[in-house]
Scaffold this motif. Structure first.
Motif, short mmCIF file in Angstrom:
data_model
loop_
_atom_site.label_atom_id
_atom_site.label_comp_id
_atom_site.label_asym_id
_atom_site.label_seq_id
_atom_site.Cartn_x
_atom_site.Cartn_y
_atom_site.Cartn_z
N LEU A 163 1.05 -0.78 -0.26
CA LEU A 163 0.15 0.55 0.21
C LEU A 163 0.77 0.93 -0.04
N LEU A 164 1.96 1.07 0.95
CA LEU A 164 2.88 2.62 0.91
C LEU A 164 2.66 2.75 -0.46
N ALA A 165 4.34 1.39 -0.65
CA ALA A 165 5.03 1.93 -2.43
C ALA A 165 3.02 2.37 -3.77
N HIS A 166 1.90 1.98 -3.55
CA HIS A 166 1.28 2.81 -3.71
C HIS A 166 0.82 4.23 -3.80
N ILE A 167 1.23 4.95 -2.31
CA ILE A 167 0.99 5.47 -2.56
C ILE A 167 1.86 6.28 -2.72
N ARG A 168 3.05 6.23 -3.25
CA ARG A 168 4.64 6.90 -3.33
C ARG A 168 4.42 7.29 -5.10
N ARG A 169 3.78 5.91 -5.34
CA ARG A 169 3.15 6.17 -7.49
C ARG A 169 2.42 6.87 -7.36
N PHE A 170 0.89 6.56 -6.98
CA PHE A 170 -0.22 7.45 -6.97
C PHE A 170 -0.34 9.35 -6.91
N CYS A 171 0.64 9.04 -5.58
CA CYS A 171 1.32 10.91 -6.16
C CYS A 171 2.02 11.37 -6.87
N GLU A 172 3.59 10.44 -7.29
CA GLU A 172 4.13 11.16 -8.27
C GLU A 172 3.73 10.95 -9.51
N GLY A 173 2.28 10.52 -9.32
CA GLY A 173 1.37 10.76 -10.79
C GLY A 173 0.50 11.93 -10.78
N GLY A 174 -0.05 12.83 -9.59
CA GLY A 174 -0.29 13.51 -9.71
C GLY A 174 -1.33 13.42 -8.50
N GLY A 175 -1.84 12.89 -8.37
CA GLY A 175 -2.63 12.34 -6.84
C GLY A 175 -2.44 12.78 -5.55
N ALA A 176 -2.71 12.76 -4.66
CA ALA A 176 -3.13 13.30 -3.30
C ALA A 176 -3.96 12.24 -2.69
N VAL A 177 -3.13 12.00 -1.37
CA VAL A 177 -3.47 11.77 -0.71
C VAL A 177 -3.04 12.14 1.59
N ILE A 178 -4.53 12.03 1.87
CA ILE A 178 -4.09 12.45 3.00
C ILE A 178 -3.54 11.22 4.22
N PHE A 179 -3.11 10.99 4.48
CA PHE A 179 -2.46 9.95 5.69
C PHE A 179 -2.85 9.59 6.84
#
Length: 471
Positions: free
Chosen positions: A177-193
């Motif tokens: 999951l943490l790896a996916h979050i990093r990819r998601f944000c690198e692609g322009g998405g945003a996360v509140i964790f």
């Protein structure tokens, strides 16, 4: 980069939310832009869930403003208390928040979309899209909920709010999951964790905000915090428990538990169950607990009590007050001629409210008025207030803040030194390493028994995969 790509997805300006005299959120200003991973930390009751509910529209602000400069589409929330419908399949649960799944043949589309999302976030997950949710383990249910949060659902996810997303996941799945979050944000998405596992916060967050009593007390780039600095910024909210120094480990030789599968526990021991999630630990605990409590002739004192990690299913009594949820374990003990001793009941509950730091000013409030972490404290209070010599704990620290964890660890150690035995399944290796004896499960069997200096993360991981490699 265009103005649209740099504009905040959400911006809060002096946002507040009051519940009568309680200021759950009291003048918070922050913004989240594409590419941000905002780590949101704070003790239970600090205002994290209220902040999330303002952003997702569950609550309106009592003051200030919550704005979405790019529109609110693509803003998703994944809560600590899972919201899946247990009588529906995985694919059918995707349909509920998916506006595009209305025409004939939607099941085929739903299956494909949820499979693709699960594959992206949790490679090798092994979850069938046609499985009913109530047949899944709590870890699998959490994985499905997260996958639904990241799924397209008719439009790309832009901001995903994750509230304690790894609380039921073992270390390997959590890292996916943490790896996916990093990819998601690198692609322009945003996360509140949101997480009490500070190592995970540092692993993914670009910026960290600390909440305390509904206010932001610290905010800076993640690299500007140390772990201890972050703990200090959060402050300590749990009350004194009579000393935090852990007493010596139990040494009694009296065996109080021995199961057919080889699980052994001695008087005064803290016995850990570890291994990859879903490999028989929870089932072993359930069998053991039922074997100790299924006697209709049971006397005044129970032989075992249970602290559940899956609160909604196995722990809380949601329609009851905080007081009743704590005191149910001691009503028989303190009764007089079969009548409940109300004075003793309240005295015990108030004592444990103070000792474990349950954040409420009135024990007669409904249990559901508490945050998830404070509900978990109630379950600990219920168990530790009893006289049961055996305490069975099924991943009990889900969603509990770091300060309270330390207090609970100290209480557990004190109770063990007095002769009480604990069986403790945890998905957090750090917790398991505090035990006196650890049984590692693999493929629903014990693959290793570790004691003393052998209780290390490396040894536990080695035993977790040992039987798989041999096969």
């Amino acid at each position: 980069m265009s103005e649209h790509e740099t504009a905040p997805i959400v911006a809060l300006t002096d946002a507040a939310r009051h519940f009568g005299p309680v200021r759950a959120l009291d003048g918070v200003s922050l913004s989240v832009a594409p590419g941000d991973c905002l780590g949101l930390v704070g003790h239970n009751g600090a205002g994290k869930s209220t902040l999330v509910n303002l952003i997702n529209g569950t609550f309106g602000p009592s003051g200030g403003q919550v704005a979405f400069p790019q529109g609110s589409e693509g803003v998703r929330s994944v809560f600590q208390e899972l919201s899946l419908c247990p009588n529906l399949t995985v694919a059918e649960n995707l349909r509920i928040p998916h506006p595009g799944l209305k025409r004939p043949g939607w099941r085929r589309i739903a299956r494909a979309e949820i499979r693709a999302s699960l594959d992206a976030v949790f490679p090798g997950h092994g979850i069938d899209a046609d499985s009913e949710v109530d047949t899944l383990s709590i870890a699998e249910r959490q994985m499905v909920e997260i996958a639904i949060g990241f799924a397209p659902r008719g439009g790309a996810a832009r901001l995903v709010i994750l509230d304690e997303p790894t609380s039921a996941l073992d270390a390997g799945i959590a890292e996916q999951l943490l790896a996916h979050i990093r990819r998601f944000c690198e692609g322009g998405g945003a996360v509140i964790f949101i997480s009490h596992m500070l190592g995970e916060v540092f692993s993914v967050a670009s910026r960290i905000i600390v909440l305390k009593d509904g206010r932001i007390v610290a905010e800076r780039e993640a690299a500007g915090f140390t772990r201890q600095g972050l703990v200090d910024a959060m402050g300590h909210v749990a009350a004194e428990t009579g000393g935090t120094a852990a007493p010596a480990r139990g040494t009694a030789d009296e065996i109080v538990i021995r199961t057919a599968e080889g699980l052994v526990a001695r008087r005064g021991e803290i016995v850990g169950l570890s291994g990859l999630a879903g490999h028989g630990q929870a089932a072993a605990l359930a069998r053991l607990f039922l074997s100790q409590t299924s006697d209709w002739r049971a006397g005044r004192a129970p032989r075992a009590v249970f602290v559940a990690g899956d609160r909604p299913r196995d722990g809380v009594l949601p329609l009851w007050s905080i007081l009743r949820n704590i005191s149910i374990s001691v009503l028989r003990r303190d009764a007089w001629r079969g009548l409940v001793n109300r004075e003793a009941e309240r005295r015990v509950a108030e004592d444990w409210r103070r000792r474990i730091g349950i954040r409420t000013d009135n024990l007669d409030n409904p249990l559901l008025s508490l945050s998830g972490g404070n509900q978990q404290k109630v379950l600990f209070a219920r168990a530790l207030a009893s006289d049961a010599p055996l305490v069975v704990m099924d991943d009990p620290m889900r969603g509990v803040d770091v300060g309270t964890k330390q207090d609970v660890y100290a209480m557990i150690r004190t109770e063990a030194a007095a002769g009480r035995t604990f069986l403790w399944y945890s998905t957090e290796t750090e917790e398991v390493c505090q035990c006196d004896r650890v049984f590692v499960f693999r493929n629903h069997a014990i693959s290793a028994e570790l004691t003393g200096a052998d209780i290390t993360e490396e040894k536990i991981l080695e035993a977790s995969f040992e039987m798989q490699e041999a096969s």
